[in-house]
Scaffold this motif. Structure first.
Motif, PDB file in Angstrom:
ATOM      1  N   LEU A  76       0.848  -1.189   0.000  1.00  0.00           N
ATOM      2  CA  LEU A  76       0.000   0.000   0.000  1.00  0.00           C
ATOM      3  C   LEU A  76       0.883   1.237   0.000  1.00  0.00           C
ATOM      4  N   ILE A  77       0.569   2.162  -0.894  1.00  0.00           N
ATOM      5  CA  ILE A  77       1.156   3.504  -0.862  1.00  0.00           C
ATOM      6  C   ILE A  77      -0.018   4.448  -0.636  1.00  0.00           C
ATOM      7  N   PHE A  78       0.079   5.297   0.403  1.00  0.00           N
ATOM      8  CA  PHE A  78      -1.030   6.197   0.710  1.00  0.00           C
ATOM      9  C   PHE A  78      -0.493   7.460   1.360  1.00  0.00           C
ATOM     10  N   GLY A  79      -1.397   8.396   1.643  1.00  0.00           N
ATOM     11  CA  GLY A  79      -1.016   9.711   2.128  1.00  0.00           C
ATOM     12  C   GLY A  79      -0.568   9.811   3.563  1.00  0.00           C
ATOM     13  N   GLY A  80      -0.599   8.726   4.305  1.00  0.00           N
ATOM     14  CA  GLY A  80       0.039   8.660   5.614  1.00  0.00           C
ATOM     15  C   GLY A  80      -0.708   9.210   6.802  1.00  0.00           C
ATOM     16  N   THR A  81      -1.970   9.614   6.664  1.00  0.00           N
ATOM     17  CA  THR A  81      -2.656  10.206   7.808  1.00  0.00           C
ATOM     18  C   THR A  81      -3.324   9.156   8.688  1.00  0.00           C
ATOM     19  N   SER A 115       4.773  17.383   5.590  1.00  0.00           N
ATOM     20  CA  SER A 115       5.284  17.869   6.872  1.00  0.00           C
ATOM     21  C   SER A 115       4.176  18.421   7.773  1.00  0.00           C
ATOM     22  N   LEU A 116       3.170  19.074   7.208  1.00  0.00           N
ATOM     23  CA  LEU A 116       2.078  19.613   8.036  1.00  0.00           C
ATOM     24  C   LEU A 116       1.286  18.503   8.739  1.00  0.00           C
ATOM     25  N   ASP A 171       7.527  17.798   1.597  1.00  0.00           N
ATOM     26  CA  ASP A 171       7.321  19.187   1.995  1.00  0.00           C
ATOM     27  C   ASP A 171       5.880  19.636   1.821  1.00  0.00           C
ATOM     28  N   ASN A 172       5.182  19.063   0.814  1.00  0.00           N
ATOM     29  CA  ASN A 172       3.862  19.571   0.495  1.00  0.00           C
ATOM     30  C   ASN A 172       3.027  18.512  -0.223  1.00  0.00           C
ATOM     31  N   LEU A 173       1.787  18.876  -0.542  1.00  0.00           N
ATOM     32  CA  LEU A 173       0.868  17.942  -1.192  1.00  0.00           C
ATOM     33  C   LEU A 173       1.298  17.602  -2.615  1.00  0.00           C
ATOM     34  N   SER A 213       3.167  13.449  -6.379  1.00  0.00           N
ATOM     35  CA  SER A 213       4.154  12.999  -7.372  1.00  0.00           C
ATOM     36  C   SER A 213       4.828  11.699  -6.953  1.00  0.00           C
ATOM     37  N   LEU A 214       5.221  11.622  -5.701  1.00  0.00           N
ATOM     38  CA  LEU A 214       5.884  10.409  -5.211  1.00  0.00           C
ATOM     39  C   LEU A 214       4.936   9.212  -5.193  1.00  0.00           C
TER      40      LEU A 214
END
Length: 179
Positions: free
Chosen positions: A35-40, A65-66, A84-86, A91-92
């Motif tokens: 799984l690759i996801f946004g980490g929240t 980072s936020l 650093d940002n959305l 992209s990653l």
């Protein structure tokens, strides 16, 4: 296979979405898909991470980072990739995956879906983008896309850029066809 999942970070949504997300996460772990996801640590994002992690699968969180500074990073990460940002996160997530699945989500998910589809349309990649249409969640988007297609606003058939799975069986078939 590495599957990027875009989805809601909201908690107060239809409980069936959580149940269906957990089902996907368990299947991913059982079939050794990362799984690759946004980490929240909220909503469907944390739900899928927990299901994959608890099933013995690998969870890759691409975390702005936020999110990290705000203490909202999922505890189920096996790999933590800070950004650093959305835009960097998006992209990653796209770069490192084999396929993208969009679960119910809001503005962020729409941004991610269309970024992947637009870059596919131009020829930057050939990765499959799948809307998991849980309980008809994406029906209004599908109708909009059909309308845009009919009005000539989309080159070709949008279904060649974004595929739709209306149930878990269809989703598994589309994912298995990617392998």
């Amino acid at each position: 296979m590495k599957i990027t999942v875009f989805c809601s970070a909201n908690e107060h949504i239809d409980p069936d979405y959580f149940r269906m997300t957990e089902e996907l996460g368990r299947w991913m772990a059982e079939n050794h898909h990362d799984l690759i996801f946004g980490g929240t640590s909220h909503g469907l994002m944390n739900c899928i991470a927990k299901a994959v992690h608890n099933g013995g699968g690998r969870v890759i969180g691409v975390v702005p980072s936020l999110v990290e500074k705000g203490g909202r990073m999922s505890e189920y990460l096996d790999v933590h990739i800070p950004t650093d940002n959305l835009a960097d996160r998006k992209s990653l997530m796209i770069e490192r995956c084999d396929v993208v699945v969009a679960l119910p989500g809001g503005i962020g998910s729409l941004d991610e879906i269309f970024c992947v589809a637009a870059s596919k349309c131009i020829g930057y990649h050939s990765k499959k983008v799948i809307l998991y249409n849980m309980k008809g969640f994406w029906n209004s988007l599908i109708a909009l896309m059909d309308d845009l297609n009919q009005k000539g606003m989309i080159r070709g058939d949008w279904h060649n850029m974004i595929e739709v799975a209306n149930d878990f069986k269809e989703l598994k078939n589309l994912l298995n066809a990617t392998i």
